[in-house]
Design a protein around this motif. Structure first.
Motif, PDB file in Angstrom:
ATOM      1  N   LYS A 466      63.545  24.935  -8.582  1.00 33.09           N
ATOM      2  CA  LYS A 466      62.429  23.949  -7.691  1.00 33.09           C
ATOM      3  C   LYS A 466      61.646  24.750  -6.758  1.00 33.09           C
ATOM      4  N   TYR A 468      60.211  24.738  -3.184  1.00 29.91           N
ATOM      5  CA  TYR A 468      59.920  24.366  -1.642  1.00 29.91           C
ATOM      6  C   TYR A 468      59.579  25.418  -0.722  1.00 29.91           C
ATOM      7  N   TYR A 472      63.495  23.719   6.908  1.00 34.78           N
ATOM      8  CA  TYR A 472      64.273  22.608   6.697  1.00 34.78           C
ATOM      9  C   TYR A 472      63.264  21.464   5.430  1.00 34.78           C
ATOM     10  N   LEU A 473      63.782  20.909   4.765  1.00 31.74           N
ATOM     11  CA  LEU A 473      62.843  20.354   3.535  1.00 31.74           C
ATOM     12  C   LEU A 473      62.391  18.994   4.318  1.00 31.74           C
ATOM     13  N   SER A 474      61.344  18.434   4.202  1.00 33.97           N
ATOM     14  CA  SER A 474      60.774  17.286   4.579  1.00 33.97           C
ATOM     15  C   SER A 474      61.722  16.197   4.178  1.00 33.97           C
ATOM     16  N   GLU A 477      61.171  15.230   0.612  1.00 33.86           N
ATOM     17  CA  GLU A 477      61.721  16.211  -0.407  1.00 33.86           C
ATOM     18  C   GLU A 477      63.150  16.112  -0.321  1.00 33.86           C
ATOM     19  N   THR A 478      63.931  15.809   0.858  1.00 35.46           N
ATOM     20  CA  THR A 478      65.240  15.429   0.779  1.00 35.46           C
ATOM     21  C   THR A 478      65.774  14.436   0.144  1.00 35.46           C
ATOM     22  N   TRP A 681      66.161  25.551   3.090  1.00 31.47           N
ATOM     23  CA  TRP A 681      65.702  26.367   1.921  1.00 31.47           C
ATOM     24  C   TRP A 681      65.341  27.388   2.294  1.00 31.47           C
TER      25      TRP A 681
END
Lengths: 684, 684
Positions: A466, A468, A472-474, A477-478, A681
C-alpha cells in the motif's frame, strides 16, 4: 559454510603480526597455540624475526606456498587494512581480525572497519572481529587455542560465543575452578561480518556441538536470528546471557561496541516465545550448559530432594516455585522403602532428610529409590560435610547411579574436597556449590523441552504493497486498513466545526472528540466529551472543547462524532516494529491509565496459536475479561482472532511502524470494538 | 544479660558428653575448642574416661568445684534431661543443648523439649538449642570455637546467627575460600528459649559487633523482633536471609524445625519497612556483611565504574537500576584529568575503560580521581586479568587508596591469584568475584543508611477494650467502630424482606444488596443491583436477588439499601493480624477484581508518615487517584488519614483479626466513601 568451518577446523593457520616479545598479543597467541598442541601447520608472519617459539617465521604471506585455511591478524591498527589485502590476495577465506581500534573508537575507526568489510564482501571471504580475542576448538583432532589466554580447556560439547573479549577471558581464566568444558569458543568482537546469526546455524549443523551458549551485548539482526526458530530449524538448546538490560546498561553497551541494543522487554519476550533460555548471569549460563551436557532433560516438573541437612534443602525448595517446578509427592511404596533406610528421626517425605549421620550407602540407596519413583522427574542431592562422613566416596557413589532422569548434586564441603574431586573423580559430573543452582538448571532444561515442540506460526501473506504518506494515517485510511483485517472499528463521523453546526440527524447518545494533528493525548486537553444526548448538548460540548484547545494554544481542526458505548473494560491491542526483532504485537489493559497500569504483554508478530493464548492470559485484564465472579466473560475466540488479525496487519504491511487500538472497548453487553485507532506509517 | 554474655565470653566451660571417640560430636567439639586455643578453662564431663585431648575429664559436674560460665551438652537424647538438671543444680546459667531429637521429631520430642524449658525458666538459666551446633567467639581474649567444625575462623566484627546447623556448617566449611570473617557465630537450632530476639538486642549492645547477620527459617516472635526497630533501639545494620519463601518452602521449613513460618509477603514488607536488609542467598548475606565491615557507607546512589574490559562493566551497570543506583555523571574536571591517563581509544566517561593494557598505576590514579569527584558516591573497580598485566600488584595498589567513600574491587584472574592474595595481601580487603556483587552490596548499604533515620510511628492508644462476639461484626457494630475512627461509611438501611415492601420514603438512585450470613461474595450470586431509580424497580430487584440466592440454595435474610454512587475508582483498605508480626495494614486496588489485579501494598500498622505515603504511592491505583492526564485527583491527605485511622483501629483493637473496606469508592466528584466494610473479631 567452508569459511566458518575453517575457523574451527583449520589444517593450517597463519598469524600475521606474530611477535617474539613476551606478553605481547602476537607472542601470547602463538604460545597458546603451541602449548595446547594444535594438530595442523602454523605459519607466523613477521618480517623482522626468523623463528618464534620454534616456529619458522615468514617475512610476508606470499612466501607461504601451502594453502592456508585460517588467517589471524594481530598487527597494530595502522597495518590492519594492508594485512587484510594480503590475506585476500592469497585466497584466504577465513580471517580473524583481533586488532582493536575500529568502530568502538569513533568515526575514523568506523570508516576503516567499513572499508575492510567492503574488501571482505568483494572477495567472498568471511571475517571475525575486529576487536576480538580469537577462537578455540578443544576436540583432539584439532586442539586449537588461538586466543591469548594460555589455559588448556577441557573438551566438552558446548559452544560458547562471546561478544566481549573480556568476558571470554574471564571465563577462560576461571576454567580450572569452574570446571566449564566446551567444544568451541569464539570471541566475535565488533561483529563487522560474522555474528551470532552465522554461528547459530553453523553450530546447529555441527554434530559435535550439543548446546549453544552466547554472551551478547546486542543482536546484530534479531529478526534474522529468530527466523531460524520461526522456521523450526534449530534443534539444540540455545542459552543467552544478554547484557545491556537497563537504560544505563545500554549506554555502556553502546559505548563499548557501538552496537544498538534492543529494549530489554522485547528481548525477554522474544527469547521466551522461541524457547531460547535467557540466563541472568555467567553462573546460570554455564550451569545450564553443564545441565544439558551431563544430564537427561527432566520429563516433568516434579523434583525430589535428598539432604543430610534441613537448611540447604529449604533454600532449594524456595527456588522451585520461581522455576515452575514442584516438590514431588513420593509414592507410598517409595516412602515405605525409605523408612527402611532413613533414621527414624529423619524425614521420609520430600525433601528426604538423612540427618547429619547420613552416609554414602544411605545417600546412594535413597537417590536410587527416588529416581525409580514414577512421581519423580528429577532429583537434587544435597550434602553438607559433617565431621563424621567424608564427602568424596559419598559423592562418587551417587555419581555411579545410572538413570534416565537427571540427578544433580550440591556439595558444601571443606575446601580440600574440590581438588581431590578434580584429580580423582572417575565420573567427573558437575558438582553445584549452591542449593539453588540445580533447581535453576532443571527449570531451564524443562523450559527448553516444553517449548521445543514445532509450532505453526503466522507468516506474512502475499499482498500488494500500500502507498500512504509517512506519519499517522488519516481516519479514513485507518478505517479502510482495519476493515481489511476485520478489526471492528467504531463508526464515526468526521466533520469540521462548521459542518458540526449543520448536522440535523444523529442517533444519540454520542461522544465528541476534538482533533488536531498536533494533539496526541486528547484527554489531557479535555478534548473528549462522553454521553451526549441532545443537539444542544453537542454544540455546548463542541464549544467547550474548542475553548480547552485554544487555552493550550491548539486549534480544533475537525470533530469526531461516535456512538457512546457503556464501557465495561478498556483493552489495548497494539504493535510496533522493533529495530532489531521486527514486528511486535502487544495486548493488555487500555485506556488512559495504560502506562501506570503497565499490564501489557508482547510477542513477535510471528505468533503461534499458543502464543496468542499466552499473550492474552498473561495479562491481568486478559484474566478479567474471561469472566470473574458472576461476570459473563467475553468470547475468547473473538479476542484471539482480533489479536491474530492485528498481527497479520503488521506482518503484511512492512511500513507500519506502530499501531495502537486503545481503547478497545468491551461494552456492558460484551461487545468488543475499537474506540480509537492510530497507525503510524513509514520506512523502518 | 549475663547469661547471654557468658555464651560468647565464658572463662570456663564444661562439655557434658565429651568423648574420646574420634568423629563423634563429643570428641570433635572438644577438638575444635583445643585447636582454636580457648583462653579459659575447659572441663570435659565423661564418667568413663580420665583424659581427652590432654584435658582432665570429670565423672560428673558436681566434681567440678570452680564456677562454670557455660555448660555445653552433647549427650544422647535419653540423657539430655538429666544433664540439664545437673547443670541447673550446679548453678550454671548459660547452657547450650546441642543434642537433637526434640520438637523437630514429633510429639514425644516436643514434650521433652517443653519439660526442659520449664526447668530452665524455673531456674533462671538461659538455653540455646536443642538441635544446634554450638557457638564461636573469634576475639583474641576468648578464642572459643565450640562447634564440631574444626576450622579456625578469622576475626571480624560481624555476628552470625543460623537457625540451621547445616547452613552454619556449610559457611564454616567454606571459610578459607570465602574469606568471611566474624566475631560471633551461634547456631540456635529449635530456639526453644534463646532466639533471634535475644541476640538482636545482645549484639546491638556489644561494642565489638558492628553488623548483624541472620539465617532464619521462621521468626520466633516477629512482633517483638520489630518492636526493637519501632522503638528505634537498633543502631547497627541487620541483614537477614529468611528461607521458607514459597508455599512448599514453608512446608520444608516446618518439617525441619517445627516452626510456623510467616507469609513471605509479610516478611518482605515488614523487613523493608524497618530498614532490615533481606538477602536472597548466602552470597548476598555475607557480601553485604563484608561491605559494612570494610567500607564506608555510600552517601548517595551515584556510582562510578572503572574497568579494563567492556563486558564485565556492562554486567555491573545492568545491576545498578535494580538496586536504585545510577551511573554517576563525572564532572568536566574529572573527565579532563582522566584524558591525561586513559588510552585515547579507551573511555573517559563512566564506565571508565582503560582497555586491556590498563596497568597498576593507571588503575590507581583513575580510582583516586573518581573517588575525589563530588558527583561520585562510590566506585567499583573491575579487573579482568589479561596476559600483559599481573593482578596482585594492581589490586594492592588500589587497596592502598584511602577515601571516605566505598571503593570495591572485582577481579577475574587466573586461579593462582586467590592463594597469593590470601597469603600476601597487606590490606586483605574483600575481592568480589562477579561484577554484579559490589553493586548489590552498595545498594544494600544505601538502603540501610536511607532507612535508619529515626521515625515517629503510630502506637496503640489507651482505649477501653470492646466486647463483641467472635466472628464478623454486624452492620451496626461495624458502623459504630468505623465512625469512631472517622472512616467514612456509606449510609445504609438494613431491612428484612417484609420491611422492604413497606418502605415509602427513599432518595433515589440507590443500590440494593442481599445479605445472608453464609454468603461472602455477593456479586457471585448476583446479589447486588445498582442504580435503582424507582420503588417499582426496587421491588423487582429484590425479587430477582431472592431468586438468585434461592437458585444457589441460600435465603436472603436482610436487604441493604444504600445510595447509588457514580464510581470513578474502587480502592481497598484492609488489614489483618499476622500470626508472627501482628497488625498489618493494606492499601490498593479494590472491587471484585482485587485478587487478579493484585495491586496492593502492605505494612506493619506501626506506621510512620513516610510509610503511609509509601503504602499509597507504591500501588498503581495510588498513582492513578493522584490525578492523571487531565483528571483532577483525590485529596491525598484524605486518603492518608483514612489509612492512618484504619491502622489506629487495628492497633487499638487487638481482637480485630481482619478488616476489609472494599470497595472504598472514589466517586466522579472525588468523594471517598466505604461502600462495603467487614470486620472479623476474635482472639488471635
Amino acid at each position: 559454510m567452508t569459511s566458518l568451518y575453517n575457523l574451527f577446523y583449520p589444517h593450517s593457520i597463519c598469524i600475521v603480526g606474530a611477535s617474539s616479545k613476551q606478553k605481547s598479543i602476537g607472542y601470547e597467541l602463538l604460545n597458546s597455540i603451541k602449548r595446547y598442541g594444535f594438530t595442523g601447520e602454523v605459519f607466523p608472519v613477521n618480517p623482522k624475526v626468523d623463528v618464534i617459539l620454534d616456529y619458522k617465521c615468514y617475512e610476508n604471506i606470499k612466501e607461504i606456498t601451502k594453502t592456508i585455511d585460517l588467517g589471524i591478524i594481530v598487527v597494530p591498527k595502522a597495518f590492519a587494512e594492508d594485512s587484510i589485502d594480503d590475506l585476500i590476495s592469497n585466497g584466504i577465506k577465513s580471517i580473524i581480525l583481533i586488532t582493536a581500534g575500529f568502530r568502538e573508537t569513533g568515526v575514523e575507526g568506523e570508516l576503516a572497519e567499513k572499508r575492510i568489510i567492503e574488501k571482505i564482501k568483494k572477495s567472498g571471504a568471511r571475517l571475525v572481529g575486529p576487536n576480538c580475542m580469537g577462537v578455540i576448538n578443544t576436540f583432539s583432532d584439532i586442539k586449537l587455542n588461538a586466543t591469548f589466554v594460555a589455559e588448556k580447556p577441557a573438551t566438552g560439547h558446548t559452544a560458547f560465543l562471546s561478544q566481549s573479549g573480556a568476558i571470554g577471558a574471564a571465563v577462560l581464566n576461571s576454567l580450572r575452578e569452574s570446571g566449564i568444558k566446551f567444544g568451541h569458543f569464539i570471541s566475535v568482537g565488533n561483529k563487522a561480518d560474522i555474528s551470532e546469526n552465522d554461528l547459530l546455524r553453523f553450530w546447529n549443523n555441527d554434530d559435535r556441538i550439543n548446546t549453544l551458549t552466547f554472551y551478547l551485548e546486542s543482536f546484530s539482526n534479531g529478526e534474522s536470528f529468530i527466523n531460524n526458530f520461526i522456521e523450526n530449524n534449530i534443534n539444540k538448546p540455545v542459552i543467552i546471557l544478554k547484557a545491556g538490560k537497563s537504560a544505563s546498561g545500554i549506554k555502556a553497551a553502546t559505548s563499548h561496541t557501538g552496537a544498538l541494543a534492543s529494549s530489554d522487554k522485547v528481548v525477554n519476550a522474544v527469547l521466551e516465545q522461541f524457547g531460547i533460555i535467557r540466563a541472568n548471569d555467567l553462573n546460570e549460563l554455564f550451569n545450564t550448559a553443564k545441565g544439558f551436557e551431563n544430564y537427561p532433560i527432566p520429563r516433568g516438573n516434579r523434583i525430589a530432594i535428598v539432604t543430610n541437612a534441613g537448611g540447604p534443602s529449604i533454600l532449594a525448595v524456595d527456588k522451585l516455585e520461581e522455576g515452575n517446578l514442584v516438590l514431588a509427592e513420593l509414592s507410598p511404596e517409595t516412602i515405605k522403602r525409605l523408612k527402611e533406610i532413613v533414621h527414624p528421626e529423619g524425614s521420609c517425605t520430600n525433601p528426604v532428610d538423612l540427618l547429619p549421620g547420613g552416609n554414602a550407602e544411605q545417600f546412594k540407596s535413597v537417590n536410587k529409590l527416588l529416581l525409580e519413583d514414577d512421581n519423580v522427574d528429577g532429583v537434587v542431592s544435597i550434602f553438607v560435610e559433617p565431621v563424621m562422613v567424608s564427602p568424596f566416596e559419598l559423592v562418587e557413589g551417587i555419581n555411579s547411579i545410572k538413570s534416565g532422569k537427571p540427578l544433580m548434586q550440591v556439595v558444601m564441603p571443606l575446601p580440600e574436597f574440590w581438588e581431590k574431586y578434580r584429580q580423582e573423580s572417575v565420573f567427573n559430573y558437575p558438582i553445584f556449590r549452591n542449593p539453588e543452582d540445580p533447581v535453576e538448571v532443571l527449570s531451564n532444561m524443562l523450559f527448553y523441552s516444553d517449548s521445543k515442540v514445532k509450532k505453526e506460526r503466522l507468516r506474512p501473506d502475499k499482498t500488494i504493497p500500500k502507498k500512504y504518506n509517512c506519519g499517522y494515517l488519516s481516519q479514513q485510511e485507518t478505517d479502510v486498513l482495519l476493515n481489511e483485517y476485520n478489526i471492528p472499528n467504531i463508526p464515526s463521523l468526521l466533520v469540521t466545526p462548521e459542518e458540526l453546526i449543520k448536522i440535523t440527524e444523529l442517533s444519540f447518545p454520542v461522544c465528541l472528540k476534538g482533533i488536531s494533528p498536533n494533539v496526541i493525548h486528547k484527554s489531557e486537553l479535555n478534548g473528549v466529551k462522553l454521553n451526549i444526548s441532545t443537539f444542544e448538548e453537542l454544540l455546548k460540548s463542541a464549544n467547550e472543547i474548542e475553548r480547552n484547545f485554544s487555552f493550550k494554544g491548539f486549534t480544533v481542526e475537525k470533530f469526531l462524532i461516535q456512538p457512546f458505548l457503556k464501557v465495561k473494560h478498556e483493552l489495548l491491542v497494539g504493535g510496533f516494529r522493533d529495530p532489531s526483532f521486527g514486528p511486535i504485537v502487544m495486548f493488555g489493559s487500555g485506556g488512559k491509565y495504560v502506562e501506570i497500569l503497565n499490564d501489557t504483554s508482547m510477542k513477535s508478530a510471528y505468533l503461534s496459536e499458543n502464543d496468542i493464548e499466552d499473550l492474552i492470559s498473561t495479562t491481568k485484564v486478559g484474566q478479567i475479561i474471561k469472566g470473574v465472579r458472576g461476570d459473563k466473560g467475553v468470547n475468547l475466540n473473538i479476542i484471539k482472532s482480533l489479536v491474530k488479525n492485528s498481527a497479520r496487519m503488521i506482518l503484511n504491511n512492512k511500513e507500519i511502524l506502530e499501531f495502537d487500538l486503545n481503547p478497545l472497548i468491551v461494552t456492558d453487553d460484551n461487545i468488543m470494538i475499537t474506540a480509537d485507532a492510530r497507525i503510524k506509517w513509514g520506512r523502518s
